[in-house]
Design a protein around this motif. Structure first.
Motif, PDB file in Angstrom:
ATOM      1  N   LEU A 341       0.785  -1.224  -0.074  1.00  0.00           N
ATOM      2  CA  LEU A 341      -0.159  -0.171  -0.136  1.00  0.00           C
ATOM      3  C   LEU A 341       0.948   1.213   0.140  1.00  0.00           C
ATOM      4  O   LEU A 341       0.640   2.255  -0.465  1.00  0.00           O
ATOM      5  CB  LEU A 341      -0.937   0.020   1.110  1.00  0.00           C
ATOM      6  CG  LEU A 341      -2.054  -1.101   1.072  1.00  0.00           C
ATOM      7  CD1 LEU A 341      -3.167  -0.933   2.230  1.00  0.00           C
ATOM      8  CD2 LEU A 341      -2.667  -1.185  -0.290  1.00  0.00           C
ATOM      9  N   ARG A 342       2.098   1.129   0.500  1.00  0.00           N
ATOM     10  CA  ARG A 342       2.889   2.443   0.355  1.00  0.00           C
ATOM     11  C   ARG A 342       3.257   2.624  -0.973  1.00  0.00           C
ATOM     12  O   ARG A 342       3.271   3.810  -1.387  1.00  0.00           O
ATOM     13  CB  ARG A 342       4.430   2.147   1.170  1.00  0.00           C
ATOM     14  CG  ARG A 342       5.083   3.313   1.056  1.00  0.00           C
ATOM     15  CD  ARG A 342       6.538   2.780   1.796  1.00  0.00           C
ATOM     16  NE  ARG A 342       6.522   2.108   3.076  1.00  0.00           N
ATOM     17  CZ  ARG A 342       6.858   2.524   4.329  1.00  0.00           C
ATOM     18  NH1 ARG A 342       6.416   4.091   4.335  1.00  0.00           N
ATOM     19  NH2 ARG A 342       6.598   1.867   5.378  1.00  0.00           N
ATOM     20  N   SER A 343       3.465   1.363  -1.700  1.00  0.00           N
ATOM     21  CA  SER A 343       3.748   1.419  -3.158  1.00  0.00           C
ATOM     22  C   SER A 343       2.700   2.366  -4.099  1.00  0.00           C
ATOM     23  O   SER A 343       2.863   2.976  -4.646  1.00  0.00           O
ATOM     24  CB  SER A 343       4.294   0.395  -3.781  1.00  0.00           C
ATOM     25  OG  SER A 343       4.409   0.449  -5.171  1.00  0.00           O
ATOM     26  N   THR A 344       1.617   1.427  -3.870  1.00  0.00           N
ATOM     27  CA  THR A 344       0.301   1.851  -4.540  1.00  0.00           C
ATOM     28  C   THR A 344      -0.344   3.419  -4.108  1.00  0.00           C
ATOM     29  O   THR A 344      -0.767   4.166  -5.072  1.00  0.00           O
ATOM     30  CB  THR A 344      -0.745   1.038  -4.218  1.00  0.00           C
ATOM     31  OG1 THR A 344      -1.195   0.947  -3.078  1.00  0.00           O
ATOM     32  CG2 THR A 344      -0.639  -0.335  -4.872  1.00  0.00           C
ATOM     33  N   GLY A 345      -0.017   3.647  -2.691  1.00  0.00           N
ATOM     34  CA  GLY A 345      -0.300   4.975  -2.563  1.00  0.00           C
ATOM     35  C   GLY A 345       0.530   6.137  -3.221  1.00  0.00           C
ATOM     36  O   GLY A 345       0.004   7.183  -3.582  1.00  0.00           O
TER      37      GLY A 345
END
Length: 356
Positions: A341-345
């Motif tokens: 989610l850090r990457s997608t965010g």
């Protein structure tokens, strides 16, 4: 420092010397202080923003006198948005600013608070009296503060600390806002990813807390997963709010407002189609399935005590669990969803910034 605490005026002295055609200020305190300058036209009475010049120079228009607007003792100026009425503080004394809440962009005069306006009015009256009577006047702001129990003089207006203090990664301006998300008053850059990233770092720190008893670890990992998904959803909603500011037809705006990031794949499909924002780009199919399961796990952990229901099985096709089974979250699952989610965010925010 406590939120919503009153922050006193920075103090100092204002000296008005008509014989020398001079108006000046000084502050020798060890706390923070900042000043920005306005100009009062003696011709038509208008007030305009006037930047400070370099050493030994002046930018004050001919026929105008300076008005000095002081910060609080933390170096912040209070601001009130003329559009949404939101209050915030910033150390930026620039000519034009953004509202961190609604992104309204306007002259700094439009953002003056009521107490600052009252100060300017009494300041102008005092200066005009000094000029008319040709008498020197010194306004000792420190003395006024020391002798007021309720800080009621318009010369020493106070400000109020809010909830989140930010330092813009782009222009280094500081600002203090209600809530978490907002844009920089100076350059307009959102702090959304910064807030999200900090939240994920705190969650990772919780996972690495080895002092927890073994029997409580699983519930802690489940709570981290729930919070991680919730933080992503809050961040995504903030970006969605910004997307709604982009001109679009009423039907398109309505469709954008209905996007639910609980259904992350559908949300990504909509943003890809309408804005070319594909925040799941580069994510493997296996990891997309994992993300979807985590989002649905968050739902049953929050609303069904972690017990698998028909909706969970239908939404995830998860063959590793049974109906009415209580699910548990492993530490590796929590770490993996945080990283994904850090990457997608970051991709979601980068996609928004590419079109804003």
């Amino acid at each position: 420092m406590k939120q919503f605490e009153i922050v006193p005026h920075t103090g100092g002295k204002i000296s008005i010397v008509p014989s020398e055609n001079s108006i000046g200020f000084q502050n020798q305190k060890d706390h923070a202080t900042a000043v920005f300058q306005l100009g009062l036209s003696l011709v038509d009475g208008s007030v305009t923003y006037v930047p400070f010049g370099g050493i030994g120079t002046t930018t004050m228009p001919k026929g105008a006198i300076p008005i000095y607007v002081f910060s609080d003792k933390e170096g912040y100026f209070g601001k009130s948005c003329p559009a949404c009425k939101g209050y915030f503080r910033t150390d930026s004394g620039g000519e034009e600013i953004y509202c961190p809440y609604c992104s309204h962009f306007d002259n700094t005069l439009s953002f003056l608070t009521e107490t600052q306006q009252e100060y300017i009015e009494i300041y102008i009256k005092t200066v005009l009296i000094a000029l008319q009577e040709k008498s020197d006047i010194e306004i000792d702001l420190d003395n006024i503060i020391a002798n007021l129990s309720n800080n009621s003089s318009p010369f020493v207006y106070s400000e109020e600390r809010q909830q989140r203090s930010n330092k813009c990664k782009s222009c280094k301006i500081r600002y203090d806002i209600l809530g978490e998300f907002g844009c920089c008053p100076n350059c307009g850059k959102l702090n959304t990813f910064e807030v999200f990233n900090e939240s994920l770092s705190r969650l990772l720190k919780r996972l690495n807390n080895s002092s927890l008893e073994q029997e409580t670890q699983s519930s802690e990992w489940a709570d981290v997963l729930k919070n991680c998904v919730s933080e992503f959803e809050a961040m995504a909603k903030d970006i969605n709010k910004e997307l709604l500011r982009i001109p679009a037809t009423p039907s398109r705006k309505e469709a954008i407002s209905r996007i639910s990031f609980q259904r992350i794949s559908e949300a990504n499909e909509s943003l890809s189609k309408w804005f070319d924002i594909d925040f799941l780009k580069g994510i493997s199919n296996e990891d997309r399935i994992f993300i979807n399961r985590c989002f649905n796990k968050r739902h049953i952990l929050t609303h069904n005590s972690g017990v698998v229901d028909d909706k969970y099985i239908k939404n995830t096709d998860d063959t590793t669990v049974r109906l009415n089974q209580k699910i548990y979250v492993e530490k590796d699952e929590a770490i993996k969803i945080i990283n994904l989610l850090r990457s997608t965010g970051k991709k979601l925010i980068d996609g928004y910034e590419s079109i804003s």
